[in-house]
Write a protein that holds these residues in place. Structure first.
Motif, short mmCIF file in Angstrom:
data_model
loop_
_atom_site.label_atom_id
_atom_site.label_comp_id
_atom_site.label_asym_id
_atom_site.label_seq_id
_atom_site.Cartn_x
_atom_site.Cartn_y
_atom_site.Cartn_z
N VAL A 82 0.85 -1.20 0.00
CA VAL A 82 0.00 0.00 0.00
C VAL A 82 0.88 1.25 0.00
CG1 VAL A 82 -1.92 -1.11 1.24
CG2 VAL A 82 -0.15 0.09 2.54
N PRO A 83 0.38 2.37 -0.53
CA PRO A 83 1.17 3.60 -0.49
C PRO A 83 1.41 4.04 0.95
CG PRO A 83 -0.72 3.83 -1.98
CD PRO A 83 -0.90 2.53 -1.24
N VAL A 121 1.23 6.82 2.99
CA VAL A 121 0.64 8.15 2.86
C VAL A 121 1.06 9.06 3.99
CG1 VAL A 121 -1.34 7.30 1.56
CG2 VAL A 121 -1.47 7.42 4.04
N GLY A 122 1.02 10.35 3.73
CA GLY A 122 1.41 11.34 4.74
C GLY A 122 0.18 11.96 5.36
N SER A 123 0.18 13.31 5.42
CA SER A 123 -0.90 13.98 6.14
C SER A 123 -2.10 14.23 5.23
CB SER A 123 -0.39 15.30 6.70
OG SER A 123 0.10 16.09 5.64
N ARG A 124 -1.99 13.92 3.97
CA ARG A 124 -3.07 14.16 3.03
C ARG A 124 -2.93 13.15 1.90
NH1 ARG A 124 -5.53 19.23 1.12
NH2 ARG A 124 -5.86 19.09 -1.11
N ILE A 125 -4.06 12.58 1.45
CA ILE A 125 -4.00 11.60 0.36
C ILE A 125 -4.58 12.24 -0.89
CG2 ILE A 125 -4.68 9.30 -0.41
CD1 ILE A 125 -5.01 8.48 2.48
N ASP A 135 -5.67 0.41 2.81
CA ASP A 135 -6.28 1.26 1.76
C ASP A 135 -7.74 0.88 1.51
OD1 ASP A 135 -5.49 -1.19 0.68
OD2 ASP A 135 -4.59 -0.34 -1.12
#
Lengths: 347, 260
Positions: free
Chosen positions: B10-11, B13-17, B130
């Motif tokens: 899965v990616p 992800v940071g604070s925003r997808i 995800d």
């Protein structure tokens, strides 16, 4: 029958909060489909003797016209195989037009067991469901080509996914905290009770709950009216003492972020977030938490959020309704002092 | 003992997808990838179970379904305790629906068992980070005729099978499963180890078996239209202060909300 059926997931007779949310969502779906809402409760004779009347009354409050009570000695306690098999037998006998469960551990697991047994698609964690327009004219279920349009959550709620569902019997779970549980307007209409006896073989016994251990009494993280959480900014396991004190003063619970459990400062059972607990308190007090998206999705069900953080740009601060931009190590003890001062003051 | 662990790439992800313009997937142009967290813990759990056993006939087999790049997650598993690795290629770059995924994984498990013997235990993550469809492990276990319990945060192997603990609000429930069986585990069951330098080097040499069991797998009834971000929560933050002197304002707020 062609009603919308809701599985009421319960723990030894006490329905989950998610089950009431699922009833609320399913009632609106049944209304869209111009059909009845019915509930399915699984248990044994003792469970129904002790809790049956309350469970049926709760379902009636939320608009269930019929409550189907599946009785079997193997349903005395929870077990995914027993629940999945009993649910499949209900579906076979009653022919509902859709089956809905809560997106709770038990709701999601039991309906996935049903999906596996029937080889039907299951759309998990729905937040919006639009049935196929022609469905109301097709009481036996949606015609093969008619798709339902559904919005569900991905990434724990950070993203939404619009999907189409093509199925002879739509199976859905409702994302927790995505809808407020609301009883019917105008008071309950008495629900009819229909008993059924699923034919369960001994093979379902293997996954029954064998034993349970109670570690926490009283309010839990997922039901607490106040959650005081700490993140990396707390600095150490000992640093949680003032947060514990504040939570105690407010009758709440202490939570934490993933950084904290990864550092071994607190048990994973306290973790709020996508891979931890999803909370919905009256107020969430987030101390020294930057607010990574995986944490946010566990906290976003909170009615109010107060962020205490030295960084005014932290995600948690910008998303919170209230903020104190200062060091939590000074602010939290000051809040505790202020609460005690007011309580000690003669009124 | 042979334990199979099913993992998903899965990616990270940071604070925003962000979503790609066509709405079909997460925009990963600036993102790395990782193993879905529950499954990373599943690999660790399998490694810990096997390490406690005497003899060297035990194995942790790690299986993934995804694009060819998913070999990165298999190699990571090799650096933290995995022994054998298999990839089911799901080309197209998109997430498969859960029914289709389950059918392909079921055939992969059958193929692996035909060659290497039955797995005593199959571990899945409770749900992927995800898609979060909460069903693939249950579908696979049912198709294989094995009991499965989800939400597991503790596993103790014993002579005939496994004792498993599932967290509840107030404590935990205990389940007893006979082998062969399956369990869906949750993060928190352990703290996954970091790869050692030796582990990293060894992982480069790990043999990855590519299984082709996707040819006859039909799509299921759930089909993606588009991904999108939920509306942002209206966020006008009321600042109650910038020092400990904010305490009275905070307590006023608590009073107003009726939690004092």
């Amino acid at each position: 029958m062609s009603a919308v059926a809701v599985l009421i997931d319960h723990d030894r007779g006490v329905p989950s909060g998610g089950a009431l949310e699922a009833l609320t969502a399913a009632r609106s779906l049944a209304s869209d489909l111009n059909t009845d809402l019915v509930a399915v409760i699984l248990g044994d004779g003792d469970l129904f003797d002790a809790h049956g009347a309350d469970l049926v009354a709760a379902c009636a409050d939320y608009g269930a016209a019929v409550v189907h009570c599946g009785r079997h000695s193997f349903l005395a306690d929870y077990g995914p195989d027993a629940w999945g098999t009993a649910l499949a037998m209900f579906v076979e006998a009653a022919g509902p037009v859709a089956v809905v469960a809560a997106g709770t551990d038990r709701g999601a697991e039991a309906i996935a067991q049903l999906a596996a047994r029937t080889d039907l698609p299951l759309v998990a964690n729905c937040v919006n469901v639009s049935p196929a327009s022609s469905l109301a004219d097709a009481p036996s279920g949606p015609a093969g080509g008619d798709a339902w349009h559904i919005t569900r959550i991905q990434w724990g709620g950070s993203l939404l996914e619009d999907v189409t569902l093509t199925s002879t019997l739509p199976l859905l779970t409702i994302a927790q905290h995505s809808i407020e549980a609301e009883p019917c307007e105008g008071g309950p209409v008495p629900a009819a009770v229909a008993d059924f006896e699923p034919d369960l073989g001994p093979e379902v016994q293997q996954t029954l709950v064998r034993d349970r251990v109670t570690l926490a009494e009283g309010v839990t993280l997922s039901t607490a009216p106040v959650v005081v959480s700490g993140g990396r900014g707390v600095g150490s396991a000992d640093g949680f003492a003032p947060l514990e004190e504040l939570a105690d003063l407010l009758g709440g619970r202490v939570g934490c972020s993933r950084a904290v459990t990864n550092n071994g400062w607190r048990s994973h059972a306290d973790q709020v977030g996508q891979t931890g607990t999803r909370i919905a308190p009256e107020i969430y007090i987030a101390c020294g938490i930057s607010g990574a998206i995986q944490h946010w999705v566990g906290a976003m069900g909170s009615k109010n959020i107060l962020a205490i953080n030295i960084d005014p740009e932290a995600n948690m601060v910008t998303k919170a309704g209230y903020a104190v931009i200062a060091d939590l190590h000074e602010v939290v003890p000051a809040i505790c002092d202020e609460i005690r001062r007011r309580r000690d003051r003669p009124s | 003992m042979r334990i199979l662990v099913c993992v998903k790439r899965v990616p990270a992800v940071g604070s925003r997808i962000n979503v790609t313009d066509d709405g079909q997937q997460v925009d990963t142009a600036h993102l790395g990838f990782t193993t879905s967290p529950h499954e990373e813990c599943a690999v660790e759990e399998a490694a810990q179970i096997v390490e406690q056993l005497d003899g060297d006939e035990h194995a942790v087999v790690v299986l993934t379904l995804g694009p060819e790049a998913s070999t990165e997650q298999l190699r990571y598993a090799a650096s933290v305790g995995g022994n054998e690795f298999a990839l089911v290629m799901a080309e197209g770059g998109l997430d498969w629906d859960p029914q289709r995924t389950a059918v392909a994984i079921t055939s992969a498990v059958r193929e692996l068992e035909a060659a290497g013997g039955q797995f005593d235990l199959i571990l899945f993550g409770n749900e992927s980070a995800d898609g979060g469809n909460f069903q693939v492990g249950i579908r696979v276990a049912h198709a294989l005729g094995r009991p499965i319990v989800n939400g597991i945060k503790g596993i103790d192997p014993h002579e005939r099978g496994f004792t498993a603990r599932r967290e509840t609000d107030a404590g935990y429930e205990v389940y007893e499963l006979e082998a062969p069986c399956a369990l869906g585990v949750k993060e928190g069951i352990n703290l996954p180890r970091y790869p050692t330098m030796k582990g990293r080097l060894a992982s480069r040499k790990a043999q990855i078996q590519v299984l082709d069991c996707t040819a006859d797998v039909d799509a299921g009834g759930q089909s993606r239209v588009r991904l999108h971000r939920p509306p942002e929560r209206a966020s006008t933050t009321v600042q109650l202060g910038d020092s400990a002197a904010a305490a009275p304002a905070v307590v006023d707020l608590l009073d107003e909300l009726g939690v004092l």
